[in-house]
Enzyme design. Structure first.
Site, PDB file in Angstrom:
ATOM      1  CG  LEU A 185      -6.006   0.292 -20.966  1.00  0.00           C
ATOM      2  CD1 LEU A 185      -6.133  -0.364 -19.606  1.00  0.00           C
ATOM      3  CD2 LEU A 185      -4.943   1.379 -20.921  1.00  0.00           C
ATOM      4  CD  GLN A 298       5.081  -0.225 -26.147  1.00  0.00           C
ATOM      5  OE1 GLN A 298       5.684  -1.282 -26.282  1.00  0.00           O
ATOM      6  NE2 GLN A 298       3.901  -0.010 -26.711  1.00  0.00           N
ATOM      7  CB  CYS A 457      -4.537   9.523 -44.556  1.00  0.00           C
ATOM      8  SG  CYS A 457      -5.079   7.795 -44.562  1.00  0.00           S
TER       9      CYS A 457
END
Length: 485
Positions: A185, A298, A457
């Protein structure tokens, strides 16, 4: 040209059948990689080593051959040698002197010899005789057995003398293809890039899976990283690059899931999707770049909840690695520039993310999620051979207009509502609209096509990615607002 390739030590301590299999795989990998340079390059294997031999007419390929050997998994080190029929001690000295003598001027040196076979002399005899001759006949500053400026290395094997010109460290690890394949991934940042490299180095054919949250520009950047890793360290075996459009999945999470659990649920959705892709590619394991406590999702408890969504084995080679060490590895493998310039695209933004998720609470939150959105993302995935992604890398991406003042344009604040509430954008007297980034793709099509819009943003990353995506879809009335600080 003659190169002698030595196996990574972990290969040499395997059982005889495993050692034969691994060394044969390394030989086959080198043939695949070197034959395209010139089919006259020979790759020969015996129990101790691999010989790479090329005609002198191919001396211009020396650097390219060394590049292949330096970056092929399974090699401890390799040496460029000149090989001669073995003579007596005087003959050994003369052959060595012709190669090394002129280089000893003004330097300390020692001679190291390795020998196998039956001979009238031992290794120490060779070292003393050759070393004494070099010291007497060339302008060195003397023999120095510890930490000399130059070490003259000789190998005597049977009836052959190898005078080593130079020795170069290899990559180590296991030959690619000796372990089962897996699916990595990859986001293109430091962690997933280094994790992918470590999987390749350990001999695993590594396919790549990317969850696209930022449109074409983001995907091209990740493809560049994946192609670099494959081309540099794993091109003896073809792999796939899979891209899953995950923008709508993120939007569904942001709208339907409790703030504290968004990050964990996003990772669970990714593992669900990755397991489906892995099954399709017939691989049995996934690789991620997660490291303990690097971000809130995590922690051990969160990772346990994330992993509970799949029966597929999840490997985390960086699990106990410090960030600085990860960055050092990325620098050593040549991937630091890619990772440092990769947009840090945040899929979800939680104000108070949980670090101690409970499985039952997470599963309850997922009941609010419309899984038809997830299924649609899976069905729209694209799969390419890794060498084909170069076609996309050469595709032109539209330039994004970036301005510091709105002028006559309408500004669209695309931040998550919770982020916008903490730090409202004040643009009086300019017109301002608020459309969260996860709704922007659909909402923009409904806006006035004659009006010019500027996306905003906080850091300018997500606004530029979304502006590029909209431009790529044919909307030319969009740019980015980046106010002066």
């Amino acid at each position: 040209m003659h190169f002698i390739v030595k196996f990574f030590p972990e290969i040499t301590i395997k059982s005889n059948p495993v050692r034969r299999r691994m060394s044969r795989q390394l030989k086959d990998n080198l043939r695949r990689l070197l034959t395209p340079l010139d089919d006259r390059i020979k790759v020969l294997k015996d129990w101790e080593k691999i010989d790479v031999i090329a005609p002198d007419a191919l001396s211009h390929l020396c650097g390219q051959i060394e590049e292949v050997l330096r970056h092929t998994p399974g090699i401890a080190h390799f040496s460029r040698v000149q090989q001669f029929p073995l003579g007596d001690l005087q003959d050994i000295y003369e052959k060595t002197a012709a190669i090394w003598g002129p280089s000893l001027t003004g330097k300390t040196f020692c001679v190291r010899a390795k020998r196998s076979g039956q001979h009238a002399f031992n290794s120490s005899d060779v070292e003393q005789y050759v070393g004494g001759g070099l010291n007497q006949n060339f302008s060195s500053t003397g023999v120095k057995l510890r930490n000399p400026d130059i070490t003259v290395k000789l190998e005597i094997r049977g009836n052959n003398l190898n005078v080593i010109e130079h020795q170069i460290a290899g990559l180590g690890g296991f030959p690619l293809g000796t372990q089962d394949p897996l699916l990595s991934l990859i986001s293109g940042g430091f962690d997933s890039t280094v994790a992918s490299y470590l999987a390749i180095k350990r001999g695993m054919r590594t396919h790549f899976l990317f969850f696209n949250l930022g449109g074409h520009t983001h995907e091209v950047g990740v493809k560049e990283v994946a192609f670099y890793l494959w081309n540099k360290y794993g091109s003896s075996h073809r792999v796939r690059f899979v891209s899953v459009p995950f923008g709508e999945v993120v939007a569904e999470i942001l709208e339907k899931v409790d703030d504290a659990h968004m990050g964990v649920i996003l990772k669970r959705m990714m593992l669900r999707a990755a397991s489906r892709v892995a099954a399709e590619l017939e691989v049995d394991a996934l690789v991620t770049g997660e490291a303990i406590a690097q971000v809130s999702s995590q922690t051990l408890k969160n990772l346990a909840v994330i992993d509970s969504v799949t029966d597929t084995l999840v490997l985390r080679p960086l699990i106990a690695t410090d960030k600085n060490d990860i960055i050092k590895t990325a620098r050593a493998i040549g991937a630091e520039t890619f990772a440092a310039n990769m947009p840090e695209y945040c899929g979800v933004i939680s104000i108070k993310p949980t670090t101690r998720a409970k499985r039952e609470r997470v599963e309850a939150e997922e009941l609010h999620f419309d899984f038809s959105v997830f299924e649609r993302a899976i069905s729209e995935r694209t799969i390419q051979n890794i060498d084909e992604v170069m076609d996309d890398l050469h595709r032109d991406t539209p330039a994004v207009e970036i301005v510091s003042k709105p002028g006559s344009a309408i500004v669209i604040d695309i931040r998550h509502p919770s982020e916008e509430e903490l730090s409202p954008l004040k643009l009086n007297p300019y017109e301002l609209q608020k459309i969260p980034f996860y709704r922007l793709s659909n909402a923009f099509a409904e806006l006035d096509k004659q009006q010019h819009y500027l996306l905003y943003c906080a850091r300018g990353v997500m606004s530029q990615l979304h502006a590029t995506y909209l431009l790529d879809r044919g909307f030319h009335n969009v740019g980015v607002l980046r106010p002066e600080k």
